[in-house]
Write an enzyme that holds these catalytic residues in place. Structure first.
Site, PDB file in Angstrom:
ATOM      1  N   ASP A 269       0.878  -1.177   0.000  1.00  0.00           N
ATOM      2  CA  ASP A 269       0.000   0.000   0.000  1.00  0.00           C
ATOM      3  C   ASP A 269       0.911   1.221   0.000  1.00  0.00           C
ATOM      4  O   ASP A 269       2.121   1.114   0.231  1.00  0.00           O
ATOM      5  CB  ASP A 269      -0.879  -0.007   1.263  1.00  0.00           C
ATOM      6  CG  ASP A 269      -1.718   1.259   1.379  1.00  0.00           C
ATOM      7  OD1 ASP A 269      -2.278   1.698   0.353  1.00  0.00           O
ATOM      8  OD2 ASP A 269      -1.805   1.836   2.485  1.00  0.00           O
ATOM      9  N   SER A 270       0.315   2.381  -0.215  1.00  0.00           N
ATOM     10  CA  SER A 270       1.092   3.613  -0.164  1.00  0.00           C
ATOM     11  C   SER A 270       1.589   3.901   1.253  1.00  0.00           C
ATOM     12  O   SER A 270       2.480   4.719   1.433  1.00  0.00           O
ATOM     13  CB  SER A 270       0.223   4.772  -0.645  1.00  0.00           C
ATOM     14  OG  SER A 270      -0.963   4.825   0.115  1.00  0.00           O
TER      15      SER A 270
ATOM     16  N   TYR B 158      -0.518   8.562  -2.386  1.00  0.00           N
ATOM     17  CA  TYR B 158      -0.624   8.289  -3.816  1.00  0.00           C
ATOM     18  C   TYR B 158      -1.849   9.012  -4.408  1.00  0.00           C
ATOM     19  O   TYR B 158      -1.892   9.302  -5.593  1.00  0.00           O
ATOM     20  CB  TYR B 158      -0.820   6.785  -4.063  1.00  0.00           C
ATOM     21  CG  TYR B 158       0.415   5.915  -3.926  1.00  0.00           C
ATOM     22  CD1 TYR B 158       1.607   6.383  -3.388  1.00  0.00           C
ATOM     23  CD2 TYR B 158       0.361   4.584  -4.344  1.00  0.00           C
ATOM     24  CE1 TYR B 158       2.709   5.550  -3.262  1.00  0.00           C
ATOM     25  CE2 TYR B 158       1.467   3.754  -4.223  1.00  0.00           C
ATOM     26  CZ  TYR B 158       2.644   4.238  -3.685  1.00  0.00           C
ATOM     27  OH  TYR B 158       3.731   3.414  -3.571  1.00  0.00           O
ATOM     28  N   GLY B 159      -2.822   9.253  -3.535  1.00  0.00           N
ATOM     29  CA  GLY B 159      -4.139   9.712  -3.994  1.00  0.00           C
ATOM     30  C   GLY B 159      -4.160  11.051  -4.696  1.00  0.00           C
ATOM     31  O   GLY B 159      -5.136  11.406  -5.355  1.00  0.00           O
TER      32      GLY B 159
ATOM     33  N   CYS C  88      -4.239  -1.025  -2.046  1.00  0.00           N
ATOM     34  CA  CYS C  88      -4.348   0.428  -2.134  1.00  0.00           C
ATOM     35  C   CYS C  88      -5.297   0.687  -3.290  1.00  0.00           C
ATOM     36  O   CYS C  88      -5.063   0.205  -4.407  1.00  0.00           O
ATOM     37  CB  CYS C  88      -2.972   1.024  -2.420  1.00  0.00           C
ATOM     38  SG  CYS C  88      -2.991   2.782  -2.809  1.00  0.00           S
ATOM     39  N   ASN C  89      -6.354   1.412  -3.018  1.00  0.00           N
ATOM     40  CA  ASN C  89      -7.345   1.657  -4.075  1.00  0.00           C
ATOM     41  C   ASN C  89      -6.762   2.488  -5.198  1.00  0.00           C
ATOM     42  O   ASN C  89      -7.051   2.257  -6.372  1.00  0.00           O
ATOM     43  CB  ASN C  89      -8.561   2.371  -3.494  1.00  0.00           C
ATOM     44  CG  ASN C  89      -9.384   1.461  -2.625  1.00  0.00           C
ATOM     45  OD1 ASN C  89     -10.377   0.910  -3.057  1.00  0.00           O
ATOM     46  ND2 ASN C  89      -8.961   1.272  -1.386  1.00  0.00           N
ATOM     47  N   THR C  90      -5.932   3.463  -4.844  1.00  0.00           N
ATOM     48  CA  THR C  90      -5.370   4.348  -5.867  1.00  0.00           C
ATOM     49  C   THR C  90      -4.451   3.548  -6.786  1.00  0.00           C
ATOM     50  O   THR C  90      -4.530   3.670  -8.017  1.00  0.00           O
ATOM     51  CB  THR C  90      -4.602   5.505  -5.194  1.00  0.00           C
ATOM     52  OG1 THR C  90      -5.459   6.119  -4.231  1.00  0.00           O
ATOM     53  CG2 THR C  90      -4.167   6.526  -6.198  1.00  0.00           C
TER      54      THR C  90
ATOM     55  N   GLU D  72      -5.079   9.447   9.815  1.00  0.00           N
ATOM     56  CA  GLU D  72      -3.670   9.336  10.241  1.00  0.00           C
ATOM     57  C   GLU D  72      -3.443  10.082  11.551  1.00  0.00           C
ATOM     58  O   GLU D  72      -2.573   9.736  12.340  1.00  0.00           O
ATOM     59  CB  GLU D  72      -2.743   9.862   9.143  1.00  0.00           C
ATOM     60  CG  GLU D  72      -2.928   9.075   7.867  1.00  0.00           C
ATOM     61  CD  GLU D  72      -1.651   8.522   7.275  1.00  0.00           C
ATOM     62  OE1 GLU D  72      -0.598   9.111   7.511  1.00  0.00           O
ATOM     63  OE2 GLU D  72      -1.747   7.503   6.564  1.00  0.00           O
TER      64      GLU D  72
ATOM     65  N   CYS E 258     -11.131   3.417  -0.317  1.00  0.00           N
ATOM     66  CA  CYS E 258      -9.830   3.893   0.131  1.00  0.00           C
ATOM     67  C   CYS E 258      -9.485   3.126   1.396  1.00  0.00           C
ATOM     68  O   CYS E 258     -10.360   2.900   2.246  1.00  0.00           O
ATOM     69  CB  CYS E 258      -9.881   5.399   0.423  1.00  0.00           C
ATOM     70  SG  CYS E 258      -8.372   6.038   1.161  1.00  0.00           S
ATOM     71  N   THR E 259      -8.227   2.737   1.494  1.00  0.00           N
ATOM     72  CA  THR E 259      -7.809   1.887   2.618  1.00  0.00           C
ATOM     73  C   THR E 259      -8.028   2.517   3.988  1.00  0.00           C
ATOM     74  O   THR E 259      -8.155   1.820   4.976  1.00  0.00           O
ATOM     75  CB  THR E 259      -6.302   1.602   2.499  1.00  0.00           C
ATOM     76  OG1 THR E 259      -5.638   2.849   2.281  1.00  0.00           O
ATOM     77  CG2 THR E 259      -6.020   0.657   1.368  1.00  0.00           C
ATOM     78  N   HIS E 260      -8.052   3.847   4.043  1.00  0.00           N
ATOM     79  CA  HIS E 260      -8.171   4.510   5.340  1.00  0.00           C
ATOM     80  C   HIS E 260      -9.616   4.571   5.846  1.00  0.00           C
ATOM     81  O   HIS E 260      -9.850   4.734   7.029  1.00  0.00           O
ATOM     82  CB  HIS E 260      -7.646   5.945   5.251  1.00  0.00           C
ATOM     83  CG  HIS E 260      -6.159   6.042   5.215  1.00  0.00           C
ATOM     84  ND1 HIS E 260      -5.404   5.416   4.255  1.00  0.00           N
ATOM     85  CD2 HIS E 260      -5.287   6.707   6.020  1.00  0.00           C
ATOM     86  CE1 HIS E 260      -4.129   5.689   4.468  1.00  0.00           C
ATOM     87  NE2 HIS E 260      -4.031   6.463   5.534  1.00  0.00           N
TER      88      HIS E 260
END
Ligand code: DGL
Length: 275
Positions: free
Chosen positions: A20-21, A52-53, A83-85, A162, A194-196
Site C-alpha cells: 500500500d502507499s 498516492y491519492g 491500495c485503491n489508488t 492518520e 480507500c484503505t483509510h
C-alpha cells in the site's frame, strides 16, 4: 466469522506479498490474518512516497512496479495491491510484468456492492485519483450497466485518520459535507474505496443512516485471495507463519499508526531503502 480452511491437495508455503502507499493496507492484512491464518504475509508500506491519492497515474504505476519488485525478492506467490489508488491505475502494468496472480481491491469491492444494492444506486468514495480513474464505475457497469454510480472524492479523510481523529466533531462535519450529496441522491450502498476509510465507518454510517449498506473491500479481497489460491492449489499450511513488515520511511511512525489499522502489535518492522 468464517475462517477459510485449508483443503487437502497441493500446498504452497510461499508468502503473500501486500503493498500500500502507507499504513492503510493494514486494514486488508487484518482481515487476511483473521481469515487466512496459515498464510505468511510480507507487507510493504511506501510511507516515503505517501500519499498516492493526489499523484498522477504514471507516477503511481512506477511506484507500484518498484514495490512489486521488492516483494518479489521474498518469492511471494501472489501480490495484493491493498491500495485503491494503485489498484485503480496499475493492475495492468503489474500483470504484464509479473508472472504471479495480482489482486487489486477494486473488483472485489465492486462485485460485493452489486450483490448488495437493491435500488441500483451505488456511491463510491475514494481519493481524487481513484475517483478520476472511474475504475469502480467500470467494474460495476461491466456487471450491470443499469446501475447508477455516484462518486465523491474525500481527500481530507486520509489525514484525519492518520491523525487518529476518527470520532471527532470536525470529522463528522467533514463527512456530512462530503456524503450529503450521495445521501440526497438516495444511494443505498456505499463503497469505502480507500484503505483509510474503514476506520471512519462509524462516523460515515452516522451520516448515511442505517439504510445505506457500507462495503469495506478488505473482506471481499480476502475472499478473492482464498478463491485464487484454492483454484491453484496454493494455500499454505504453515502453523505459525512469521509475518514481515517493511516501510520505505522511518518505521516509528509506521508502527505507531499502523497498529491502529492492524488492531495488533507490529514488532518487527524494518525500513527499506530502494526508494
Ligand atoms: N492507500 C490509498 C488508497 O487506498 C490512500 C492513501 C493515499 O492517498 O496514498 O487510495
Amino acid at each position: 466469522m468464517r475462517v477459510f480452511n485449508r483443503k487437502n491437495g497441493n500446498m504452497d508455503n510461499r508468502p503473500i506479498g501486500i503493498f500500500d502507499s502507507g499504513v492503510g493496507g493494514l486494514t486488508v492484512v487484518k482481515q487476511m490474518l483473521r481469515k487466512l491464518p496459515y498464510e505468511e504475509i510480507v507487507y510493504l508500506g511506501d510511507t516515503a512516497r505517501v500519499p498516492y491519492g493526489t499523484k498522477s497515474p504514471e507516477t503511481i504505476k512506477r511506484f507500484a512496479v518498484e514495490n512489486a519488485e521488492f516483494l518479489m525478492r521474498f518469492k511471494v506467490k501472489l501480490i495484493v495491491v491493498a491500495c485503491n489508488t494503485a489498484s485503480s491505475t496499475s493492475l495492468d502494468i503489474l500483470r504484464e510484468k509479473f508472472d504471479i496472480p495480482i489482486v487489486g481491491v477494486i473488483k472485489p469491492g465492486a462485485e460485493k456492492a452489486v450483490t448488495v444494492t437493491r435500488n441500483n444506486k451505488i456511491g463510491i468514495i475514494g481519493t481524487h485519483t481513484t475517483v478520476k480513474s472511474r475504475a469502480y464505475e467500470r467494474e460495476i457497469k461491466r456487471i450491470n450497466k443499469n446501475i447508477k454510480v455516484l462518486s465523491q472524492a474525500c481527500p481530507i479523510f486520509v489525514p484525519l485518520v492518520e491523525e487518529g481523529w476518527v470520532n471527532e466533531d470536525v470529522t463528522y462535519d467533514i463527512a456530512k459535507k462530503y456524503l450529503k450529496p450521495l445521501v440526497s441522491k438516495r444511494v443505498d450502498t456505499l463503497v469505502l474505496g480507500c484503505t483509510h476509510y474503514p476506520l471512519l465507518k462509524q462516523v460515515i454510517s452516522r451520516v448515511t443512516g442505517k439504510n445505506v449498506k457500507i462495503i469495506d473491500s478488505a473482506n471481499s479481497v480476502t475472499e478473492e485471495v482464498y478463491n485464487i489460491l484454492m483454484a491453484l492449489g496454493g494455500l499454505s499450511e504453515k502453523r505459525k507463519p512469521k509475518h514481515k513488515f517493511f516501510a520505505t520511511d522511518a518505521v516509528e511512525h509506521f508502527v505507531r499508526i499502523g497498529e491502529k489499522f492492524l488492531g495488533s502489535k507490529i514488532t518487527n518492522a524494518k525500513r527499506v531503502t530502494y526508494v
